[in-house]
Motif scaffolding. Sequence first.
Motif, PDB file in Angstrom:
ATOM      1  N   LEU A  72       2.426  -4.313   8.700  1.00  0.00           N
ATOM      2  CA  LEU A  72       3.254  -2.059   8.472  1.00  0.00           C
ATOM      3  C   LEU A  72       4.444  -2.736   7.234  1.00  0.00           C
ATOM      4  CD1 LEU A  72       1.864  -0.684  11.559  1.00  0.00           C
ATOM      5  CD2 LEU A  72       1.114  -0.520   9.319  1.00  0.00           C
ATOM      6  N   ARG A  73       5.176  -3.535   7.357  1.00  0.00           N
ATOM      7  CA  ARG A  73       6.709  -3.562   6.729  1.00  0.00           C
ATOM      8  C   ARG A  73       5.497  -3.673   4.758  1.00  0.00           C
ATOM      9  NH1 ARG A  73       8.751  -9.419   8.513  1.00  0.00           N
ATOM     10  NH2 ARG A  73       6.919  -9.940   7.853  1.00  0.00           N
ATOM     11  N   LYS A  74       4.800  -3.622   4.689  1.00  0.00           N
ATOM     12  CA  LYS A  74       3.868  -3.583   3.241  1.00  0.00           C
ATOM     13  C   LYS A  74       3.347  -2.858   3.379  1.00  0.00           C
ATOM     14  CE  LYS A  74       3.025  -6.803   1.531  1.00  0.00           C
ATOM     15  NZ  LYS A  74       4.376  -7.477  -0.495  1.00  0.00           N
ATOM     16  N   VAL A  75       3.331  -1.591   3.984  1.00  0.00           N
ATOM     17  CA  VAL A  75       3.305   0.043   3.947  1.00  0.00           C
ATOM     18  C   VAL A  75       3.648   0.747   3.905  1.00  0.00           C
ATOM     19  CG1 VAL A  75       1.883   1.991   4.990  1.00  0.00           C
ATOM     20  CG2 VAL A  75       1.009  -0.961   5.408  1.00  0.00           C
ATOM     21  N   TYR A  76       3.791   2.101   3.004  1.00  0.00           N
ATOM     22  CA  TYR A  76       4.652   2.932   2.261  1.00  0.00           C
ATOM     23  C   TYR A  76       3.964   4.530   2.676  1.00  0.00           C
ATOM     24  CZ  TYR A  76       7.082   6.324  -0.906  1.00  0.00           C
ATOM     25  OH  TYR A  76       7.757   7.145  -1.452  1.00  0.00           O
ATOM     26  N   ILE A  77       4.344   5.200   3.728  1.00  0.00           N
ATOM     27  CA  ILE A  77       3.387   6.949   4.016  1.00  0.00           C
ATOM     28  C   ILE A  77       4.117   7.411   3.075  1.00  0.00           C
ATOM     29  CG2 ILE A  77       2.993   8.026   5.951  1.00  0.00           C
ATOM     30  CD1 ILE A  77       1.391   5.303   6.329  1.00  0.00           C
ATOM     31  N   GLY A  78       3.252   7.905   2.175  1.00  0.00           N
ATOM     32  CA  GLY A  78       4.406   8.409   1.147  1.00  0.00           C
ATOM     33  C   GLY A  78       4.281  10.846   1.803  1.00  0.00           C
ATOM     34  N   HIS A  79       4.708  11.610   1.268  1.00  0.00           N
ATOM     35  CA  HIS A  79       5.277  13.105   1.502  1.00  0.00           C
ATOM     36  C   HIS A  79       5.138  13.348   2.703  1.00  0.00           C
ATOM     37  CE1 HIS A  79       3.364  12.687  -2.691  1.00  0.00           C
ATOM     38  NE2 HIS A  79       1.726  12.812  -2.047  1.00  0.00           N
ATOM     39  N   CYS A 103       6.842   0.567   8.770  1.00  0.00           N
ATOM     40  CA  CYS A 103       6.742   1.545   7.764  1.00  0.00           C
ATOM     41  C   CYS A 103       7.669   2.036   6.703  1.00  0.00           C
ATOM     42  CB  CYS A 103       5.601   2.355   7.980  1.00  0.00           C
ATOM     43  SG  CYS A 103       3.843   2.369   8.455  1.00  0.00           S
ATOM     44  N   THR A 104       7.976   2.099   5.397  1.00  0.00           N
ATOM     45  CA  THR A 104       8.644   2.678   4.243  1.00  0.00           C
ATOM     46  C   THR A 104       8.100   4.271   4.534  1.00  0.00           C
ATOM     47  OG1 THR A 104       9.635   1.155   3.151  1.00  0.00           O
ATOM     48  CG2 THR A 104       8.911   2.876   2.470  1.00  0.00           C
ATOM     49  N   VAL A 105       9.577   5.129   4.489  1.00  0.00           N
ATOM     50  CA  VAL A 105       8.860   6.331   4.974  1.00  0.00           C
ATOM     51  C   VAL A 105       9.259   7.200   3.392  1.00  0.00           C
ATOM     52  CG1 VAL A 105       9.380   8.831   6.835  1.00  0.00           C
ATOM     53  CG2 VAL A 105       9.046   6.641   7.320  1.00  0.00           C
ATOM     54  N   GLY A 106       7.920   7.080   2.894  1.00  0.00           N
ATOM     55  CA  GLY A 106       8.426   8.234   1.207  1.00  0.00           C
ATOM     56  C   GLY A 106       8.980   9.412   1.489  1.00  0.00           C
ATOM     57  N   LEU A 107      10.167   9.928   1.666  1.00  0.00           N
ATOM     58  CA  LEU A 107      10.745  11.453   1.107  1.00  0.00           C
ATOM     59  C   LEU A 107      10.024  11.708   0.166  1.00  0.00           C
ATOM     60  CD1 LEU A 107      13.426  11.092   3.573  1.00  0.00           C
ATOM     61  CD2 LEU A 107      11.327  11.171   4.329  1.00  0.00           C
ATOM     62  N   ASP A 108       9.309  12.003  -0.805  1.00  0.00           N
ATOM     63  CA  ASP A 108       8.592  11.654  -1.862  1.00  0.00           C
ATOM     64  C   ASP A 108       8.778  12.789  -2.501  1.00  0.00           C
ATOM     65  OD1 ASP A 108       6.164  11.446  -1.291  1.00  0.00           O
ATOM     66  OD2 ASP A 108       6.803   9.835  -1.295  1.00  0.00           O
ATOM     67  N   ILE A 164       0.911  -1.146   0.760  1.00  0.00           N
ATOM     68  CA  ILE A 164      -0.533  -0.044  -0.135  1.00  0.00           C
ATOM     69  C   ILE A 164       0.576   1.127  -0.051  1.00  0.00           C
ATOM     70  CG2 ILE A 164      -1.757   1.281   1.470  1.00  0.00           C
ATOM     71  CD1 ILE A 164      -2.446  -1.432   2.374  1.00  0.00           C
ATOM     72  N   SER A 165       0.830   2.210  -1.117  1.00  0.00           N
ATOM     73  CA  SER A 165       1.133   3.579  -1.130  1.00  0.00           C
ATOM     74  C   SER A 165       0.187   4.230  -0.518  1.00  0.00           C
ATOM     75  CB  SER A 165       1.348   3.773  -2.491  1.00  0.00           C
ATOM     76  OG  SER A 165       2.242   5.226  -2.271  1.00  0.00           O
ATOM     77  N   THR A 166       0.878   5.495   0.430  1.00  0.00           N
ATOM     78  CA  THR A 166      -0.373   6.730   1.175  1.00  0.00           C
ATOM     79  C   THR A 166      -0.365   7.888   0.512  1.00  0.00           C
ATOM     80  OG1 THR A 166       0.926   7.546   3.134  1.00  0.00           O
ATOM     81  CG2 THR A 166      -0.620   5.141   2.626  1.00  0.00           C
ATOM     82  N   ILE A 203      -1.881   4.574   9.935  1.00  0.00           N
ATOM     83  CA  ILE A 203      -1.887   3.474  10.625  1.00  0.00           C
ATOM     84  C   ILE A 203      -2.392   2.788  11.420  1.00  0.00           C
ATOM     85  CG2 ILE A 203      -0.113   1.924  12.376  1.00  0.00           C
ATOM     86  CD1 ILE A 203       2.166   4.290  10.693  1.00  0.00           C
ATOM     87  N   GLU A 204      -3.144   3.617  12.295  1.00  0.00           N
ATOM     88  CA  GLU A 204      -4.070   2.835  12.840  1.00  0.00           C
ATOM     89  C   GLU A 204      -5.374   2.243  12.699  1.00  0.00           C
ATOM     90  OE1 GLU A 204      -7.695   4.510  16.708  1.00  0.00           O
ATOM     91  OE2 GLU A 204      -5.958   6.649  15.694  1.00  0.00           O
ATOM     92  N   ILE A 205      -5.594   3.002  11.448  1.00  0.00           N
ATOM     93  CA  ILE A 205      -6.548   2.058  10.768  1.00  0.00           C
ATOM     94  C   ILE A 205      -5.944   0.836   9.794  1.00  0.00           C
ATOM     95  CG2 ILE A 205      -8.049   1.718   8.430  1.00  0.00           C
ATOM     96  CD1 ILE A 205      -8.426   4.970   8.781  1.00  0.00           C
ATOM     97  N   PHE A 206      -4.293   0.885   9.043  1.00  0.00           N
ATOM     98  CA  PHE A 206      -3.914  -0.577   8.762  1.00  0.00           C
ATOM     99  C   PHE A 206      -3.530  -1.250  10.510  1.00  0.00           C
ATOM    100  CE2 PHE A 206      -2.339   2.291   5.656  1.00  0.00           C
ATOM    101  CZ  PHE A 206      -2.902   2.523   4.665  1.00  0.00           C
ATOM    102  N   GLU A 207      -3.351  -1.078  11.415  1.00  0.00           N
ATOM    103  CA  GLU A 207      -3.391  -2.464  12.864  1.00  0.00           C
ATOM    104  C   GLU A 207      -4.777  -2.732  12.745  1.00  0.00           C
ATOM    105  OE1 GLU A 207       0.504  -0.427  14.957  1.00  0.00           O
ATOM    106  OE2 GLU A 207      -1.620   0.293  14.736  1.00  0.00           O
ATOM    107  N   ASP A 208      -5.552  -2.220  12.475  1.00  0.00           N
ATOM    108  CA  ASP A 208      -6.558  -1.972  13.616  1.00  0.00           C
ATOM    109  C   ASP A 208      -7.602  -3.437  12.088  1.00  0.00           C
ATOM    110  OD1 ASP A 208      -9.155  -2.231  14.940  1.00  0.00           O
ATOM    111  OD2 ASP A 208     -10.259  -1.975  13.018  1.00  0.00           O
TER     112      ASP A 208
END
Length: 320
Positions: A191-198, A216-221, A166-168, A181-186
């Motif tokens: 979370l290793r498959k989650v990319y938090i963008g911007h 999570c992967t932290v997208g410095l994008d 997932i990319s956000t 992340i709270e929703i993904f965890e629920d």
Amino acid sequence: MSEVNTVKGIIDSKDMGFTLMHEHLANSSAGLPQVFPELMDSSLARDAGIHALDDAYSEGIRSYVDVTTMDLGRDMPLIRSIAENSKVNVILATGLWLDIPRAIINGVAADQLAESFIKEIEIGIEGTSIKAGIIKVATSEEGVTVGNELVLRAASRAAIRTGVPISTHTAAIEKVGNDQIEIFEDEGVDLRKVYIGHSNDTDDIEYLTGLAEKGCTVGLDRYPGGFRGGFRTGLDWEERTAVAAKLIQLGYQNKITLSHDFPITFMRLPDQELARQQQNPDGVCFINRVVLPRLRQMGVQDSAIETMMVDVPRNLFDGV
């Protein structure tokens, strides 16, 4: 290693190479390319896309994740034409951005929407055999709305079923990544498959390291950043690069990656394209040409750069 869907077929994640994780070949709005094609110059867009990916390949970029969803005017004929004439692996997204159709918000359940995302991953997008390789979701400064939550939960269920990441899109200053992340965890998402963008819209190191510590992967994008139309729009590229250098210094090079969020064309009208070219003449090569040399000047080793740009994207798709 994992199989990754690209426009030209499946590749092994080990073959992704240097990867830009958050980009756009062409942006507009849902239905615009199909209903009002006279508002766009598809020939200009095709030529610009092919040229940009040729330049990217010459700079060592091997994979390019296009997170243009249907509400951002995803144009499959154009995408296919660009990708099939490029050596770069183009990975497409299913999911939804912020312009969620009202009919979906008011009439579709999360499980139903998840099935639509799964269809685009397992069967193909818009009647083609081209399969999505990632799921895009978005949350703005106002936080998680009813529509956002619907999409986040549908994306979570589709990701769990298919194994794709997932990319956000987030509002980093408001720390919206934490709400996602709270929703993904629920929902039970790895979370290793989650990319938090911007995420490089902020220099809040505690927030950024907190995302990484969650897995999570932290997208410095968002590069170059800084100014648009003469107005300051957040951190400039040097400030964003200082954030990356600080995270590397703290040992987080294995959880961060750099990208631009740069639509190669936007509406595809010549006057608009000229203005955008003047704002960022390096396009999707800005990181290679400007940011990475600056990181090296700041003492960042090539091994850390390879980790960020090769290993981190591959690990996201592998979930490690």
